[in-house]
Design a protein around this motif. Structure first.
Motif, PDB file in Angstrom:
ATOM      1  N   GLY A  99      -2.737   1.252  -0.857  1.00  0.00           N
ATOM      2  CA  GLY A  99      -2.420  -0.091  -0.543  1.00  0.00           C
ATOM      3  C   GLY A  99      -3.307  -0.956   0.179  1.00  0.00           C
ATOM      4  O   GLY A  99      -3.636  -2.106  -0.417  1.00  0.00           O
ATOM      5  N   GLN A 100      -4.327  -0.436   1.070  1.00  0.00           N
ATOM      6  CA  GLN A 100      -5.162  -1.457   1.610  1.00  0.00           C
ATOM      7  C   GLN A 100      -6.206  -1.752   0.746  1.00  0.00           C
ATOM      8  O   GLN A 100      -6.937  -2.730   0.903  1.00  0.00           O
ATOM      9  N   TYR A 101      -6.744  -1.151  -0.371  1.00  0.00           N
ATOM     10  CA  TYR A 101      -7.529  -1.430  -1.223  1.00  0.00           C
ATOM     11  C   TYR A 101      -7.078  -2.312  -2.106  1.00  0.00           C
ATOM     12  O   TYR A 101      -7.859  -2.927  -3.138  1.00  0.00           O
ATOM     13  N   CYS A 102      -5.824  -2.344  -2.352  1.00  0.00           N
ATOM     14  CA  CYS A 102      -5.074  -3.262  -3.488  1.00  0.00           C
ATOM     15  C   CYS A 102      -4.763  -4.473  -3.030  1.00  0.00           C
ATOM     16  O   CYS A 102      -4.355  -5.494  -3.785  1.00  0.00           O
ATOM     17  N   ALA A 103      -5.025  -4.879  -1.609  1.00  0.00           N
ATOM     18  CA  ALA A 103      -4.583  -6.178  -0.937  1.00  0.00           C
ATOM     19  C   ALA A 103      -5.305  -7.280  -1.596  1.00  0.00           C
ATOM     20  O   ALA A 103      -6.517  -6.901  -1.830  1.00  0.00           O
TER      21      ALA A 103
END
Length: 89
Positions: free
Chosen positions: A9-13
């Motif tokens: 999720g942190q890389y898709c923000a």
């Protein structure tokens, strides 16, 4: 520059992706939850951490030049000298 992530999720923000785009960074295509997509790269980084960085005291590198030299030297060793089980040693 190629930036690899596990698509968490942190890389898709949006903010993270915008920052990568702003700096012309590429995100490689990869399938979510497919651990074998990058098995060779993951093995290389795992061996680098264990064989090269694990033996160093903190701080691991003196500066950026030391880090670049250490990684480049290890990659050369890994690609040209290190025995690999996948190649029957």
């Amino acid at each position: 520059m190629l930036v690899h992530s596990h698509q968490g999720g942190q890389y898709c923000a949006n903010a993270y992706r915008a920052l990568l785009d702003q700096h012309d960074c590429l995100r490689p295509p990869g399938r979510r939850d497919e651990c074998l997509d990058n098995a060779q790269a993951k093995s290389l980084w795992s061996r680098l951490k264990t064989e090269e960085l694990g033996s160093r005291e903190w701080p691991v590198f003196r500066d950026l030049t030391d880090a670049q030299h250490s990684v480049a030297t290890y990659f050369d060793y890994y690609n040209h000298e290190r025995r690999h089980s996948a190649l029957a040693y």
